[in-house]
Design an enzyme around this catalytic site. Structure first.
Site: not given
Length: 324
Positions: A167, A181-182, A211-212, A233
């Site tokens: 994100n 999100t998503g 979500s973070e 990531h």
């Protein structure tokens, strides 16, 4: 009956003859001075907001029902309701502008082509910007929105994001603009950006934030220098961490020492939890990059370029470390 006046326009235009027939973006900005009684109503207006300003065009002729469009007598007359003439039965002006500055109850806006002293009768959010696929929410400064979209795309091209993970966010005054999100970071659009209140985390748009969100909010709250955050990531850095061979990026390279000093790590916490957000937020007080065990990397910067660039540097060094 005249409507209730909430403020006054302070403009370089002093006569109707000086006013352009349509909004002219080459004009300098003007100021709206709001009346003190309406301070509570203006509390949430911030620089970058897209708003609709309604004015009372007090110099208009309310007896006019037909006119030559744009005042051009070579054009056939039309009914006043199919024109934007200031001469009309109820002379209300509607202006789509952005707030470029704010000094207390003075709002610097652009473009607004009315004469000095024009009464302002209302201000509304410009929600119409949500209807176009190329437009950002009225609460997202276009420069902020484009910076997030570009960083997400660049990070995806460099392999820092995969699929829907990660994100990106930027601080915009007392708000945070963050990817939804998503959302696939390599293919974001304006509708993939959520806006939340920094102090409370309250959503200000219908788009659901990442979500973070807790991580981003805690970094901004703990580190005033943070203006942009990139959470990735990165596969090489994650693979290196799974080896469990001591400190990350322990390399006898000048670059390794420089960038390793910017990096710390926090123990594993479940993603999306307040505990993870608090751990990263506290760590961000002293470090520009925080590695979250079993999860990913968070980099902050005063600009989006700094945050993304640090992410790239650390992933590149991780690739070197894995080849030792």
């Amino acid at each position: 009956m005249n409507p209730r006046v909430i403020g006054t326009v302070r403009s370089h235009l002093v006569s109707r003859d000086q006013c352009p027939k349509y909004g002219d973006t080459s004009m300098p900005p003007v100021w709206i001075e709001l009346a003190p009684d309406f301070e509570p109503a203006a509390t949430d207006l911030q620089v970058g907001d897209a708003i609709l300003v309604l004015t009372w065009m007090h110099k208009g002729d309310q007896a006019v029902l037909r006119c030559h469009p744009q005042g051009n007598r070579k054009l056939p007359m039309r009914g006043i309701f199919s024109t934007r003439s200031p001469d009309r039965p109820t002379p209300i002006g509607l202006h789509a502008v952005r707030i470029l500055g704010r000094e207390g109850l003075r709002l610097k806006v652009h473009p607004l082509e009315v004469i000095d002293g024009t009464p302002v009768i209302d201000i509304k959010p410009d929600n119409a910007t949500l209807q176009g696929t190329a437009e950002f929410s009225s609460l997202v400064n276009p420069d902020t929105g484009q910076a997030i979209l570009s960083a997400a795309r660049d990070g995806w091209l460099r392999g820092l994001f995969a699929g829907f993970n990660g994100n990106v966010s930027m601080r915009q005054g007392e708000r945070v603009v963050i990817t939804a999100t998503g959302s696939a970071k390599g293919h974001l659009g304006p509708r993939d950006l959520a806006v939340v209140d920094l102090a409370t985390g309250t959503p200000l748009t219908s788009v659901r934030a990442s979500s973070e969100l807790a991580v981003h909010l805690e970094v901004y709250r703990n580190q005033p220098l943070a203006r942009a955050i990139v959470h990735t990531h990165p596969p090489k850095l994650l693979a290196l961490s799974l080896r469990g061979e001591g400190p990350l990026l322990d390399l006898p390279l000048f670059e390794g020492r420089v960038f390793a000093d910017k990096l710390t790590r926090v123990p594993a916490h479940r993603p999306g939890t307040p505990e993870l957000g608090q751990a990263v937020g506290v760590a961000s007080r002293d470090f520009e990059a925080v590695f979250m065990d079993n999860h990913g990397l968070v980099c902050r910067g005063e600009t989006m370029t700094q945050a993304l660039g640090l992410s790239e540097e650390l992933e590149s060094l991780a690739g070197i470390a894995m080849r030792r």
